[in-house]
Scaffold this motif. Structure first.
Motif, PDB file in Angstrom:
ATOM      1  N   GLY A 275      16.046  19.920 -11.662  1.00  9.84           N
ATOM      2  CA  GLY A 275      15.877  18.569 -11.135  1.00  9.84           C
ATOM      3  C   GLY A 275      16.045  18.510  -9.634  1.00  9.84           C
ATOM      4  O   GLY A 275      15.856  19.495  -8.919  1.00  9.84           O
ATOM      5  N   TRP A 276      16.421  17.302  -9.169  1.00 11.49           N
ATOM      6  CA  TRP A 276      16.585  17.077  -7.724  1.00 11.49           C
ATOM      7  C   TRP A 276      17.525  15.896  -7.515  1.00 11.49           C
ATOM      8  O   TRP A 276      17.344  14.860  -8.145  1.00 11.49           O
ATOM      9  CB  TRP A 276      15.231  16.757  -7.093  1.00 11.49           C
ATOM     10  N   ASP A 277      18.513  16.044  -6.674  1.00  5.78           N
ATOM     11  CA  ASP A 277      19.481  15.026  -6.228  1.00  5.78           C
ATOM     12  C   ASP A 277      20.918  15.498  -6.407  1.00  5.78           C
ATOM     13  O   ASP A 277      21.773  15.167  -5.608  1.00  5.78           O
ATOM     14  CB  ASP A 277      19.337  13.662  -6.931  1.00  5.78           C
ATOM     15  N   ASP A 278      21.201  16.231  -7.490  1.00  2.34           N
ATOM     16  CA  ASP A 278      22.560  16.654  -7.837  1.00  2.34           C
ATOM     17  C   ASP A 278      23.459  15.448  -8.066  1.00  2.34           C
ATOM     18  O   ASP A 278      24.513  15.298  -7.436  1.00  2.34           O
ATOM     19  CB  ASP A 278      23.168  17.583  -6.786  1.00  2.34           C
ATOM     20  N   VAL A 279      23.052  14.600  -9.014  1.00  2.62           N
ATOM     21  CA  VAL A 279      23.906  13.481  -9.408  1.00  2.62           C
ATOM     22  C   VAL A 279      25.120  14.025 -10.161  1.00  2.62           C
ATOM     23  O   VAL A 279      25.131  15.170 -10.619  1.00  2.62           O
ATOM     24  CB  VAL A 279      23.134  12.479 -10.287  1.00  2.62           C
ATOM     25  N   MET A 280      26.156  13.228 -10.279  1.00  2.00           N
ATOM     26  CA  MET A 280      27.400  13.698 -10.868  1.00  2.00           C
ATOM     27  C   MET A 280      27.209  14.258 -12.280  1.00  2.00           C
ATOM     28  O   MET A 280      27.797  15.279 -12.665  1.00  2.00           O
ATOM     29  CB  MET A 280      28.427  12.564 -10.890  1.00  2.00           C
ATOM     30  N   THR A 281      26.358  13.622 -13.071  1.00  2.00           N
ATOM     31  CA  THR A 281      26.153  14.053 -14.457  1.00  2.00           C
ATOM     32  C   THR A 281      25.612  15.469 -14.537  1.00  2.00           C
ATOM     33  O   THR A 281      25.843  16.165 -15.539  1.00  2.00           O
ATOM     34  CB  THR A 281      25.187  13.084 -15.163  1.00  2.00           C
ATOM     35  N   ALA A 282      24.909  15.923 -13.508  1.00  2.00           N
ATOM     36  CA  ALA A 282      24.254  17.232 -13.548  1.00  2.00           C
ATOM     37  C   ALA A 282      25.233  18.367 -13.781  1.00  2.00           C
ATOM     38  O   ALA A 282      24.892  19.384 -14.383  1.00  2.00           O
ATOM     39  CB  ALA A 282      23.480  17.468 -12.254  1.00  2.00           C
ATOM     40  N   ARG A 283      26.471  18.206 -13.353  1.00  3.30           N
ATOM     41  CA  ARG A 283      27.438  19.292 -13.490  1.00  3.30           C
ATOM     42  C   ARG A 283      28.205  19.237 -14.799  1.00  3.30           C
ATOM     43  O   ARG A 283      28.912  20.182 -15.151  1.00  3.30           O
ATOM     44  CB  ARG A 283      28.410  19.269 -12.311  1.00  3.30           C
ATOM     45  N   TYR A 284      28.074  18.124 -15.543  1.00  3.51           N
ATOM     46  CA  TYR A 284      28.861  17.972 -16.760  1.00  3.51           C
ATOM     47  C   TYR A 284      28.061  18.151 -18.047  1.00  3.51           C
ATOM     48  O   TYR A 284      28.649  18.283 -19.113  1.00  3.51           O
ATOM     49  CB  TYR A 284      29.532  16.599 -16.775  1.00  3.51           C
ATOM     50  N   VAL A 285      26.731  18.114 -17.963  1.00  8.30           N
ATOM     51  CA  VAL A 285      25.927  18.329 -19.161  1.00  8.30           C
ATOM     52  C   VAL A 285      25.942  19.816 -19.522  1.00  8.30           C
ATOM     53  O   VAL A 285      26.333  20.668 -18.724  1.00  8.30           O
ATOM     54  CB  VAL A 285      24.480  17.840 -18.958  1.00  8.30           C
ATOM     55  N   ARG A 286      25.506  20.121 -20.741  1.00  5.92           N
ATOM     56  CA  ARG A 286      25.345  21.513 -21.154  1.00  5.92           C
ATOM     57  C   ARG A 286      23.901  21.750 -21.552  1.00  5.92           C
ATOM     58  O   ARG A 286      23.407  21.032 -22.416  1.00  5.92           O
ATOM     59  CB  ARG A 286      26.284  21.853 -22.320  1.00  5.92           C
ATOM     60  N   PRO A 287      23.219  22.717 -20.998  1.00  8.44           N
ATOM     61  CA  PRO A 287      23.682  23.536 -19.877  1.00  8.44           C
ATOM     62  C   PRO A 287      23.746  22.713 -18.594  1.00  8.44           C
ATOM     63  O   PRO A 287      23.073  21.688 -18.473  1.00  8.44           O
ATOM     64  CB  PRO A 287      22.610  24.622 -19.771  1.00  8.44           C
ATOM     65  N   GLU A 326      20.239  21.526  -0.361  1.00  6.85           N
ATOM     66  CA  GLU A 326      20.772  22.805  -0.840  1.00  6.85           C
ATOM     67  C   GLU A 326      20.459  22.986  -2.321  1.00  6.85           C
ATOM     68  O   GLU A 326      20.745  22.097  -3.136  1.00  6.85           O
ATOM     69  CB  GLU A 326      22.286  22.833  -0.622  1.00  6.85           C
ATOM     70  N   VAL A 327      19.886  24.137  -2.688  1.00  5.19           N
ATOM     71  CA  VAL A 327      19.654  24.458  -4.088  1.00  5.19           C
ATOM     72  C   VAL A 327      20.999  24.756  -4.749  1.00  5.19           C
ATOM     73  O   VAL A 327      21.806  25.533  -4.232  1.00  5.19           O
ATOM     74  CB  VAL A 327      18.709  25.666  -4.234  1.00  5.19           C
ATOM     75  N   VAL A 328      21.233  24.119  -5.890  1.00  5.92           N
ATOM     76  CA  VAL A 328      22.483  24.309  -6.643  1.00  5.92           C
ATOM     77  C   VAL A 328      22.127  24.950  -7.982  1.00  5.92           C
ATOM     78  O   VAL A 328      21.467  24.325  -8.823  1.00  5.92           O
ATOM     79  CB  VAL A 328      23.207  22.965  -6.869  1.00  5.92           C
ATOM     80  N   LEU A 329      22.554  26.191  -8.169  1.00  8.77           N
ATOM     81  CA  LEU A 329      22.216  26.940  -9.387  1.00  8.77           C
ATOM     82  C   LEU A 329      23.279  26.727 -10.458  1.00  8.77           C
ATOM     83  O   LEU A 329      24.464  27.001 -10.242  1.00  8.77           O
ATOM     84  CB  LEU A 329      22.081  28.430  -9.071  1.00  8.77           C
ATOM     85  N   ARG A 330      22.828  26.221 -11.595  1.00 12.72           N
ATOM     86  CA  ARG A 330      23.697  26.152 -12.766  1.00 12.72           C
ATOM     87  C   ARG A 330      23.003  26.957 -13.881  1.00 12.72           C
ATOM     88  O   ARG A 330      22.497  28.029 -13.598  1.00 12.72           O
ATOM     89  CB  ARG A 330      23.990  24.697 -13.106  1.00 12.72           C
ATOM     90  N   SER A 331      22.964  26.476 -15.083  1.00 16.05           N
ATOM     91  CA  SER A 331      22.414  27.330 -16.137  1.00 16.05           C
ATOM     92  C   SER A 331      21.165  26.805 -16.825  1.00 16.05           C
ATOM     93  O   SER A 331      20.596  27.487 -17.668  1.00 16.05           O
ATOM     94  CB  SER A 331      23.496  27.626 -17.190  1.00 16.05           C
ATOM     95  N   SER A 332      20.673  25.605 -16.468  1.00 19.04           N
ATOM     96  CA  SER A 332      19.459  25.094 -17.122  1.00 19.04           C
ATOM     97  C   SER A 332      18.213  25.872 -16.712  1.00 19.04           C
ATOM     98  O   SER A 332      17.163  25.741 -17.336  1.00 19.04           O
ATOM     99  CB  SER A 332      19.265  23.611 -16.802  1.00 19.04           C
ATOM    100  N   CYS A 333      18.328  26.685 -15.651  1.00 19.55           N
ATOM    101  CA  CYS A 333      17.191  27.503 -15.199  1.00 19.55           C
ATOM    102  C   CYS A 333      17.215  28.895 -15.818  1.00 19.55           C
ATOM    103  O   CYS A 333      16.238  29.648 -15.705  1.00 19.55           O
ATOM    104  CB  CYS A 333      17.221  27.645 -13.678  1.00 19.55           C
ATOM    105  N   GLY A 334      18.329  29.268 -16.456  1.00 14.45           N
ATOM    106  CA  GLY A 334      18.464  30.606 -17.018  1.00 14.45           C
ATOM    107  C   GLY A 334      19.602  31.401 -16.426  1.00 14.45           C
ATOM    108  O   GLY A 334      19.923  32.491 -16.904  1.00 14.45           O
ATOM    109  N   CYS A 335      20.250  30.871 -15.377  1.00 10.92           N
ATOM    110  CA  CYS A 335      21.416  31.546 -14.806  1.00 10.92           C
ATOM    111  C   CYS A 335      22.590  31.448 -15.782  1.00 10.92           C
ATOM    112  O   CYS A 335      22.704  30.465 -16.520  1.00 10.92           O
ATOM    113  CB  CYS A 335      21.814  30.906 -13.477  1.00 10.92           C
ATOM    114  N   PRO A 336      23.485  32.459 -15.787  1.00  6.44           N
ATOM    115  CA  PRO A 336      24.675  32.366 -16.645  1.00  6.44           C
ATOM    116  C   PRO A 336      25.577  31.236 -16.174  1.00  6.44           C
ATOM    117  O   PRO A 336      25.605  30.922 -14.981  1.00  6.44           O
ATOM    118  CB  PRO A 336      25.339  33.734 -16.471  1.00  6.44           C
ATOM    119  N   PRO A 337      26.316  30.620 -17.083  1.00  3.03           N
ATOM    120  CA  PRO A 337      27.235  29.545 -16.670  1.00  3.03           C
ATOM    121  C   PRO A 337      28.249  30.057 -15.677  1.00  3.03           C
ATOM    122  O   PRO A 337      28.743  31.181 -15.789  1.00  3.03           O
ATOM    123  CB  PRO A 337      27.913  29.137 -17.989  1.00  3.03           C
TER     124      PRO A 337
END
Length: 346
Positions: A275-287, A326-337
């Motif tokens: 996605g785009w924006d890095d809203v607060m929810t983005a870090r709490y969902v799984r993945p 800034e690109v923020v890598l979490r795990s919805s793209c395939g990166c490990p948590p």
């Protein structure tokens, strides 16, 4: 200073009265919203105001004493976290500078040109988001009489633009999806709706070209939660094929991801979502949602500060002022948590 009530492009209350064939007092009563005029007179005055792009200097007194009482902020709507963050940053900085904020939402307004002119009579300067969806006459009618700053838009003559960087981060994020082995990427969002979304798609296309690939046409989708769910259902129904979805904002991405998961697809196993924006929810969902962080609150504050400076007499800055993203890598793209990021809602 305000005796002739000069408006945009040299129009005055006298020229409006002459064009409408009525008295100056009648023009004044119409502009003040008085009911003591006939419908026919009101219609003639408003037609003359439109034809002459007249904007009365309602803030003349504050300008004369160098006290700027109000900033106008024009937004399409207030749904979604982006608008809330932008408004918070703008209002907070305006308050620090001693300014009040007059907020106008354009969604559902039939005559946007008149809406902006009416706002211009109440404020010292205007900041506008979503200018690409406004008719040309709407901007022409105000920019000659009041300072105007466009948010996330393109600079125009005598109109300053402030925004966040889009193309470079979009190119980086798209390349990252390729690095995960994804081959069929789709951009979800309509580049024609806003300059920032246009630039995100340009970055998406540039990343394809760098790998000698042809980017698919964008999936022209609106940016609300229900629009994301509707698109995800098309994926579930087999109407759309992709192994990675680049969503133009987080609201779309989160809705898409939720609907795909409810439909039995694994994210990112079957399909990656970013996605785009890095809203607060983005870090709490799984993945956790991989996204691009843009300084929305800081953007709002910068716009309020620049508008204050413009009203005080500073000239517009050339080109477009751009805040970094800034690109923020979490795990919805395939990166490990990430071990230090929350893996579930709290």
């Amino acid at each position: 200073m305000g005796s002739t009530q000069r408006g945009g492009h040299g129009a005055t209350i006298y020229s409006v009265a002459e064009r409408a064939g009525v008295s100056i007092a009648s023009v004044s009563r119409v502009l003040q919203g008085s009911s003591a005029v006939s419908d026919a007179t009101r219609a003639k005055v408003l037609a003359a105001v439109d034809e002459l792009n007249y904007v009365p200097l309602g803030a003349a007194r504050s300008l004369a004493v160098r006290q700027h009482e109000a900033h106008g902020l024009v937004l399409p709507e207030l749904t979604g976290p982006y608008y809330a963050e932008l408004l918070l940053g703008f209002e907070t900085r305006a308050a620090e500078l001693g300014q009040s904020v007059v907020l106008v939402l354009t969604e559902g307004k039939r005559d946007l040109a008149r809406t902006l002119r009416q706002l211009a009579t109440r404020v010292d300067g205007l900041a506008i988001l979503g200018a690409s969806s406004l008719p040309d006459a709407a901007l022409r009618g105000v920019r000659g009489s009041k300072p105007v700053i466009l948010i996330a838009g393109d600079a125009q003559p005598d109109v300053e633009a402030v925004g966040a960087e889009n193309e470079g981060s979009a190119r980086e994020l798209t390349a990252h999806l390729f690095d995960h082995g994804r081959k069929r990427l789709l951009f979800v969002g309509d580049p024609d709706t806003a300059a920032d979304v246009r630039d995100r798609y340009r970055g998406f296309v540039a990343a394809h070209r760098a790998r000698r690939r042809k980017a698919a046409e964008p999936v022209r989708t609106a940016f609300r939660e229900e629009d994301g769910a509707a698109f995800a259902q098309r994926v579930l129904d087999g109407e759309v094929e992709a192994d990675a979805l680049f969503c133009a904002n987080d609201e779309l991405a989160l809705s898409v991801m939720h609907t795909l998961q409810d439909g039995g697809l694994d994210v990112p196993g079957d399909i990656a979502v970013v996605g785009w924006d890095d809203v607060m929810t983005a870090r709490y969902v799984r993945p956790g949602l991989t996204t691009v962080r843009q300084p929305v609150r800081e953007l709002g504050a910068l716009v309020a500060e620049r508008l204050h400076e413009r009203v005080a007499g500073f000239p517009p800055k050339e080109g477009r002022q751009v805040l970094p993203t800034e690109v923020v890598l979490r795990s919805s793209c395939g990166c490990p948590p990430h071990p230090h990021l929350p893996s579930h809602p709290s």
